[in-house]
Design a protein around this motif. Structure first.
Motif, PDB file in Angstrom:
ATOM      1  N   GLU A   1       0.843  -1.192   0.000  1.00 45.04           N
ATOM      2  CA  GLU A   1       0.000   0.000   0.000  1.00 45.04           C
ATOM      3  C   GLU A   1       0.876   1.239   0.000  1.00 45.04           C
ATOM      4  OE1 GLU A   1      -2.307  -0.519   3.480  1.00 45.04           O
ATOM      5  OE2 GLU A   1      -3.675  -1.976   2.561  1.00 45.04           O
ATOM      6  N   PRO A   2       0.341   2.378  -0.469  1.00 42.23           N
ATOM      7  CA  PRO A   2       1.118   3.619  -0.444  1.00 42.23           C
ATOM      8  C   PRO A   2       1.619   3.921   0.952  1.00 42.23           C
ATOM      9  CG  PRO A   2      -0.885   3.888  -1.727  1.00 42.23           C
ATOM     10  CD  PRO A   2      -0.979   2.537  -1.068  1.00 42.23           C
ATOM     11  N   ALA A   3       2.864   4.350   1.054  1.00 39.82           N
ATOM     12  CA  ALA A   3       3.479   4.595   2.363  1.00 39.82           C
ATOM     13  C   ALA A   3       2.842   5.758   3.086  1.00 39.82           C
ATOM     14  CB  ALA A   3       4.977   4.840   2.193  1.00 39.82           C
ATOM     15  N   ASP A   4       2.513   6.808   2.384  1.00 39.21           N
ATOM     16  CA  ASP A   4       1.921   7.997   2.984  1.00 39.21           C
ATOM     17  C   ASP A   4       0.418   7.821   3.055  1.00 39.21           C
ATOM     18  OD1 ASP A   4       1.908  11.547   2.072  1.00 39.21           O
ATOM     19  OD2 ASP A   4       1.024  10.478   3.757  1.00 39.21           O
ATOM     20  N   GLY A   5      -0.136   7.886   4.256  1.00 36.66           N
ATOM     21  CA  GLY A   5      -1.565   7.700   4.395  1.00 36.66           C
ATOM     22  C   GLY A   5      -2.376   8.635   3.539  1.00 36.66           C
ATOM     23  N   GLY A   6      -1.850   9.848   3.252  1.00 35.65           N
ATOM     24  CA  GLY A   6      -2.568  10.789   2.413  1.00 35.65           C
ATOM     25  C   GLY A   6      -2.697  10.327   0.982  1.00 35.65           C
ATOM     26  N   ASP A   7      -1.805   9.414   0.550  1.00 39.20           N
ATOM     27  CA  ASP A   7      -1.855   8.912  -0.814  1.00 39.20           C
ATOM     28  C   ASP A   7      -2.814   7.751  -0.975  1.00 39.20           C
ATOM     29  OD1 ASP A   7       1.695   9.441  -1.351  1.00 39.20           O
ATOM     30  OD2 ASP A   7      -0.012  10.768  -1.686  1.00 39.20           O
ATOM     31  N   VAL A   8      -3.331   7.220   0.133  1.00 37.64           N
ATOM     32  CA  VAL A   8      -4.274   6.121   0.029  1.00 37.64           C
ATOM     33  C   VAL A   8      -5.601   6.622  -0.531  1.00 37.64           C
ATOM     34  CG1 VAL A   8      -5.563   4.398   1.335  1.00 37.64           C
ATOM     35  CG2 VAL A   8      -3.168   4.846   1.881  1.00 37.64           C
ATOM     36  N   VAL A   9      -5.973   7.831  -0.200  1.00 33.72           N
ATOM     37  CA  VAL A   9      -7.185   8.460  -0.721  1.00 33.72           C
ATOM     38  C   VAL A   9      -6.764   9.598  -1.638  1.00 33.72           C
ATOM     39  CG1 VAL A   9      -9.302   9.689  -0.161  1.00 33.72           C
ATOM     40  CG2 VAL A   9      -8.494   7.846   1.342  1.00 33.72           C
ATOM     41  N   VAL A  10      -7.118   9.485  -2.902  1.00 40.89           N
ATOM     42  CA  VAL A  10      -6.739  10.477  -3.908  1.00 40.89           C
ATOM     43  C   VAL A  10      -7.980  11.266  -4.303  1.00 40.89           C
ATOM     44  CG1 VAL A  10      -5.735  10.833  -6.189  1.00 40.89           C
ATOM     45  CG2 VAL A  10      -4.886   8.984  -4.723  1.00 40.89           C
ATOM     46  N   GLU A  11      -7.921  12.578  -4.111  1.00 40.72           N
ATOM     47  CA  GLU A  11      -9.070  13.430  -4.389  1.00 40.72           C
ATOM     48  C   GLU A  11      -8.857  14.259  -5.644  1.00 40.72           C
ATOM     49  OE1 GLU A  11     -10.182  15.816  -1.083  1.00 40.72           O
ATOM     50  OE2 GLU A  11     -10.273  14.157   0.336  1.00 40.72           O
ATOM     51  N   THR A  12      -9.904  14.350  -6.445  1.00 37.05           N
ATOM     52  CA  THR A  12      -9.931  15.268  -7.574  1.00 37.05           C
ATOM     53  C   THR A  12     -11.084  16.241  -7.350  1.00 37.05           C
ATOM     54  OG1 THR A  12     -11.521  14.115  -9.002  1.00 37.05           O
ATOM     55  CG2 THR A  12      -9.241  13.295  -9.007  1.00 37.05           C
ATOM     56  N   ALA A  13     -11.248  17.174  -8.267  1.00 34.07           N
ATOM     57  CA  ALA A  13     -12.343  18.129  -8.138  1.00 34.07           C
ATOM     58  C   ALA A  13     -13.699  17.466  -8.334  1.00 34.07           C
ATOM     59  CB  ALA A  13     -12.171  19.252  -9.162  1.00 34.07           C
ATOM     60  N   THR A  14     -13.703  16.267  -8.930  1.00 28.47           N
ATOM     61  CA  THR A  14     -14.959  15.611  -9.296  1.00 28.47           C
ATOM     62  C   THR A  14     -15.242  14.365  -8.474  1.00 28.47           C
ATOM     63  OG1 THR A  14     -14.545  16.357 -11.557  1.00 28.47           O
ATOM     64  CG2 THR A  14     -16.316  14.754 -11.255  1.00 28.47           C
ATOM     65  N   PHE A  15     -14.217  13.587  -8.156  1.00 26.56           N
ATOM     66  CA  PHE A  15     -14.423  12.308  -7.481  1.00 26.56           C
ATOM     67  C   PHE A  15     -13.227  11.997  -6.582  1.00 26.56           C
ATOM     68  CE2 PHE A  15     -12.469  11.550 -11.587  1.00 26.56           C
ATOM     69  CZ  PHE A  15     -11.411  10.699 -11.304  1.00 26.56           C
ATOM     70  N   THR A  16     -13.408  11.002  -5.706  1.00 29.90           N
ATOM     71  CA  THR A  16     -12.377  10.577  -4.770  1.00 29.90           C
ATOM     72  C   THR A  16     -12.139   9.084  -4.929  1.00 29.90           C
ATOM     73  OG1 THR A  16     -13.011  12.275  -3.172  1.00 29.90           O
ATOM     74  CG2 THR A  16     -11.720  10.427  -2.346  1.00 29.90           C
TER      75      THR A  16
END
Length: 225
Positions: free
Chosen positions: A120-135
């Motif tokens: 899994e991605p090392a940085d917890g913030g990279d586990v959830v990827v947000e765009t302007a339209t969807f997550t």
């Protein structure tokens, strides 16, 4: 839910692993030889593979090499071979860890959990990827838009996941085909066009002018936030 592919020609070991893994809420597939392992990996997209080296049709190290041609799935070797050189060979071929038989179930499960975590991605913030339209929630394997879940087919998810994990880098057509559909695919670019169109209809505000799922003509695709 984490999906595990168990590859072993010993029915007793397969049965023990299936019972213990399912009791801990894993989804489990199994194969008894190398050819079946490669077919199952391509069709089922496991999150981790538990692989015996002593298979009836081929050496497990060859299976590791074949998997590594198109997949980054964590591979946990489970083998009766104790020689250091054989362990090194398996690890050099692309295995992530090595457990010798006989083994303790608690240790095996701990090593399996560790292999999944490392993938899994090392940085917890990279586990959830947000765009302007969807997550995109990579850990939960879900996509959210407009306050609800977006229903994706398994193939749509694996295509999206491959692009998101690339982190904005171009992913070539051949690489995507092999990673999503399996090692025998590499020229069926029409598959990519069809499934990318489906993803854009579900995720892009204007599918005819995509902002996040970008085509690089003649080369491949790119995900942009």
């Amino acid at each position: 839910m984490t999906r595990v592919l168990v590859v072993d020609d010993d029915p007793a070991i397969v049965r023990a692993l299936v019972i213990n893994l399912r009791a801990r809420q894993y989804e489990v597939d199994s194969a008894e030889d190398g050819a079946g392992a490669l077919r199952a990996a391509a069709a089922r997209h496991p999150d981790v593979v538990v692989l015996d080296l002593g298979l009836p049709d081929t050496d497990g190290v060859d299976v590791i090499r074949r998997l590594r041609e198109w997949s980054r799935v964590p591979i946990l070797v489970l083998s009766a071979r104790h020689a250091s050189a054989e362990k090194v060979q398996a690890l050099d071929a692309g295995a992530d860890d090595y457990v010798t038989k006989p083994f303790g179930m608690d240790e095996l499960l701990a090593r399996l959990r560790a292999a999944v975590r490392r993938a899994e991605p090392a940085d917890g913030g990279d586990v959830v990827v947000e765009t302007a339209t969807f997550t995109v929630d990579l850990a939960a394997k879900k996509v959210h838009r407009d306050g609800g879940d977006v229903r994706l087919t398994p193939t749509e998810w694996h295509l999206l996941e491959a692009l998101v994990r690339a982190g904005g880098r171009l992913v070539g057509q051949r690489q995507l085909l092999r990673e999503v559909w399996g090692p025998s695919y590499g020229t069926e670019t029409n598959y990519l066009r069809v499934y990318m169109a489906q993803l854009r209809r579900k995720l892009e505000t204007d599918p005819s002018r995509p902002r996040h799922l970008i085509t690089e003509p003649g080369m491949g695709y790119r995900f942009e936030k």
